[in-house]
Motif scaffolding. Structure first.
Motif, PDB file in Angstrom:
ATOM      1  N   ASP A 227      46.348 -10.315 -57.286  1.00 29.40           N
ATOM      2  CA  ASP A 227      47.171  -9.567 -56.335  1.00 29.40           C
ATOM      3  C   ASP A 227      46.451  -9.273 -55.025  1.00 29.40           C
ATOM      4  O   ASP A 227      46.998  -8.579 -54.177  1.00 29.40           O
ATOM      5  CB  ASP A 227      47.627  -8.242 -56.959  1.00 29.40           C
ATOM      6  CG  ASP A 227      48.564  -8.454 -58.130  1.00 29.40           C
ATOM      7  OD1 ASP A 227      49.447  -9.317 -58.015  1.00 29.40           O
ATOM      8  OD2 ASP A 227      48.404  -7.783 -59.162  1.00 29.40           O
ATOM      9  N   GLY A 228      45.195  -9.792 -54.854  1.00 28.35           N
ATOM     10  CA  GLY A 228      44.476  -9.597 -53.611  1.00 28.35           C
ATOM     11  C   GLY A 228      45.142 -10.356 -52.469  1.00 28.35           C
ATOM     12  O   GLY A 228      46.273 -10.799 -52.586  1.00 28.35           O
ATOM     13  N   PRO A 229      44.478 -10.596 -51.349  1.00 26.06           N
ATOM     14  CA  PRO A 229      43.087 -10.238 -51.097  1.00 26.06           C
ATOM     15  C   PRO A 229      42.909  -8.770 -50.731  1.00 26.06           C
ATOM     16  O   PRO A 229      43.881  -8.078 -50.429  1.00 26.06           O
ATOM     17  CB  PRO A 229      42.709 -11.138 -49.922  1.00 26.06           C
ATOM     18  CG  PRO A 229      44.006 -11.346 -49.209  1.00 26.06           C
ATOM     19  CD  PRO A 229      45.076 -11.365 -50.265  1.00 26.06           C
ATOM     20  N   ALA A 230      41.654  -8.308 -50.770  1.00 23.71           N
ATOM     21  CA  ALA A 230      41.344  -6.939 -50.421  1.00 23.71           C
ATOM     22  C   ALA A 230      39.902  -6.864 -49.941  1.00 23.71           C
ATOM     23  O   ALA A 230      39.066  -7.689 -50.318  1.00 23.71           O
ATOM     24  CB  ALA A 230      41.550  -6.019 -51.632  1.00 23.71           C
ATOM     25  N   GLY A 231      39.605  -5.888 -49.119  1.00 21.24           N
ATOM     26  CA  GLY A 231      38.254  -5.713 -48.606  1.00 21.24           C
ATOM     27  C   GLY A 231      38.007  -6.539 -47.358  1.00 21.24           C
ATOM     28  O   GLY A 231      38.884  -7.237 -46.856  1.00 21.24           O
ATOM     29  N   ASP A 232      36.787  -6.458 -46.849  1.00 17.15           N
ATOM     30  CA  ASP A 232      36.393  -7.169 -45.635  1.00 17.15           C
ATOM     31  C   ASP A 232      35.867  -8.556 -45.986  1.00 17.15           C
ATOM     32  O   ASP A 232      34.855  -8.691 -46.682  1.00 17.15           O
ATOM     33  CB  ASP A 232      35.322  -6.384 -44.877  1.00 17.15           C
ATOM     34  CG  ASP A 232      35.854  -5.059 -44.345  1.00 17.15           C
ATOM     35  OD1 ASP A 232      37.050  -5.005 -44.016  1.00 17.15           O
ATOM     36  OD2 ASP A 232      35.076  -4.091 -44.273  1.00 17.15           O
ATOM     37  N   ALA A 233      36.528  -9.585 -45.471  1.00 18.92           N
ATOM     38  CA  ALA A 233      36.128 -10.960 -45.764  1.00 18.92           C
ATOM     39  C   ALA A 233      34.898 -11.339 -44.945  1.00 18.92           C
ATOM     40  O   ALA A 233      34.778 -10.946 -43.786  1.00 18.92           O
ATOM     41  CB  ALA A 233      37.273 -11.911 -45.458  1.00 18.92           C
ATOM     42  N   PRO A 234      33.989 -12.115 -45.515  1.00 19.90           N
ATOM     43  CA  PRO A 234      32.874 -12.653 -44.731  1.00 19.90           C
ATOM     44  C   PRO A 234      33.373 -13.702 -43.751  1.00 19.90           C
ATOM     45  O   PRO A 234      34.523 -14.150 -43.826  1.00 19.90           O
ATOM     46  CB  PRO A 234      31.962 -13.263 -45.799  1.00 19.90           C
ATOM     47  CG  PRO A 234      32.895 -13.619 -46.919  1.00 19.90           C
ATOM     48  CD  PRO A 234      33.965 -12.575 -46.913  1.00 19.90           C
TER      49      PRO A 234
END
Length: 490
Positions: A227-234
């Protein structure tokens, strides 16, 4: 195609405030549409997984009438302390504790006797109450209430204390167990999925060997969902703490894996192999994916995709919705060009798969800088090709030295379709004779009266030293122009 977006799924995960009151609901688009004559919808709730602080569940909408439904709306309330945290296969709106789910584009129509489904995760343990479907009771009765039906818990996403798996055979039945098995996989292991729904981020960086590959297998009703994406991607996608890629299953620097039998759905991307040569994907099902279904990336050479089914890709980004993606566009080699600056996804075989319908981009996109693959025995259903980002054929070949044989392709509306197979001569640095030296034989093409050529070669002059060859064993029906635009080889 070029770069990929890392945005969250807008279609399935968006949340817009609405009021439960009739007047405010009308201001935001009006009440649910009245049912068509002969349409009789019901909606049954079931929990599919349970954990300490929440659960996963969903509704099955059934048409008990004799006329097809062309859209549906399900509404319910959750008690204080419980809230929907994510959802899929629907468009969700919310006002306080009241939730409204309408169909996504692909599941609007329900024929008589048919069903469609949507799902969601809930933070908290409260169950839905006051369910309505198109404004009437979900159970077809006179009261607007629903007693939820529960099913045994299957896979969970809540982290749990799990003993690292050992031994040659590792049986898993929860998401936490699967995550632990992937994190601790060892050469020669067979990880076996029980039937059930597994929600979470599933990634491995463990390598098998030629003599002792690692196997992940399960039945078709073992379903992986991210069910992501989540957070800061590189800047470039690599497994990173605090970031969920949204990929259904991700092999990252994990060569010599065999994936067999299970299903990946409702994820940003389906299966991604990065720097994972000698990957075998056999008999999997991939469907309802935001972008591409299966991607062999970062020189995941000598891999095989076979006996698999891929449908409904590009649900959020149609131009990036390839069924199968071999290599990377040269504009992305800065991230994925790990072989002398090039993504060398060489010698990949795509065999005996069923790809389509509703692959929004090409069923197979063969990128520049890849060599000597084999695409054989596949069935392409071109319905739903979007035309976005130049997607208008079953296969676009920018690679070199591919054998394309024994495939069957069809096209019928809806969709945008120019030719069955196309090649393009993309300039790259370092320089390759991209789009040259490819061979077509024994392919059967039905262009539906829409496509021009079964096989369209973009340039003869650019491949003078390494020409493309179209054999007379290829056949075409319902073409506007014919088999090919170059001389045929007997």
């Amino acid at each position: 195609m070029s770069s990929r977006s890392s945005s969250r799924r807008a279609v399935f995960l968006g949340a817009v405030s609405i009021s439960a009151a009739v007047a405010v609901t009308a201001a935001l688009g009006g009440p649910a549409p009245a049912r068509a004559a002969g349409v009789n919808l019901s909606a049954a709730f079931a929990r599919t997984s349970v954990w300490t602080s929440g659960y996963g569940g969903g509704y099955t909408v059934t048409n008990r009438g004799d006329t097809a439904a062309t859209g549906w709306t399900v509404e319910f309330d959750l008690p204080a302390g419980s809230a929907v945290s994510s959802s899929w296969s629907s468009v969700r709106t919310q006002s306080g504790r009241h939730y409204r789910f309408t169909n996504a584009g692909f599941n609007a129509t329900i024929p008589p006797g048919g069903t469609e489904n949507f799902g969601f995760n809930v933070a908290g343990t409260g169950l839905p109450t006051g369910c309505t479907v198109d404004g009437l009771p979900c159970d077809g009765g006179s009261q607007v209430t629903t007693t939820p039906t529960t099913t045994p818990a299957t896979a969970t996403t809540t982290p749990a204390t799990t003993t690292p798996p050992t031994g040659d055979v590792v049986d898993v039945s929860t998401a936490a167990q699967l995550q632990a098995a992937l994190a601790n996989a060892a050469p020669g292991q067979a990880i076996r999925l029980a039937a059930g729904t597994y929600r979470g981020s599933f990634v491995t960086t463990k390598a098998g060997t030629a003599a002792r590959p690692i196997t992940l297998s399960g039945p078709a009703n073992a379903v992986l969902i991210n069910d992501g994406p989540a957070g800061d991607a590189p800047d470039c996608p690599v497994p990173t703490a605090g970031w969920d890629s949204g990929y259904g299953l991700w092999l990252a620097s994990a060569p010599y894996w065999t994936l067999r039998g299970f299903t990946v759905q409702d994820s940003k991307k389906g299966i991604v192999a990065d720097n994972s040569p000698h990957t075998t994907i056999d008999g999997v099902t991939v469907h309802h994916i935001d972008e591409e279904g299966v991607h062999f990336r970062r020189s995941s050479a000598d891999s095989v995709l076979k006996n698999s089914t891929i449908t409904y890709t590009g649900l959020v980004q149609p131009g990036y919705g390839e069924g199968v993606y071999l290599g990377s566009a040269n504009s992305n080699w800065g991230c994925h060009g790990n072989s002398g600056g090039v993504d060398r996804g060489d010698r990949i075989q795509v065999l005996d798969n069923h790809i389509g319908p509703f692959i929004a981009a090409e069923p197979i996109d063969v990128k520049e800088g890849t060599f000597d693959g084999v695409i054989r025995g596949n069935t392409f259903d071109g319905r739903g090709i979007s035309g976005q980002n130049s997607a208008d054929s079953w296969i676009d070949v920018k690679g070199i030295g591919y054998t394309i044989e024994g495939n069957t392709g069809t096209f019928a509306p809806p969709g945008t379709f120019a030719n069955g197979y196309e090649n393009h001569n993309t300039s790259t640095s370092p320089s390759f004779d991209n789009g040259c030296g490819n061979v077509w034989r024994n392919n059967k093409s039905d262009l539906g009266g829409v496509g021009d050529y079964a096989i369209k070669i973009s340039s003869v002059a650019k491949c003078a030293a390494n020409p493309n060859v179209v054999y007379a064993s290829n056949t075409v029906t319902n073409a506007r122009s014919g088999l090919t635009n170059i001389p045929v080889t007997p």
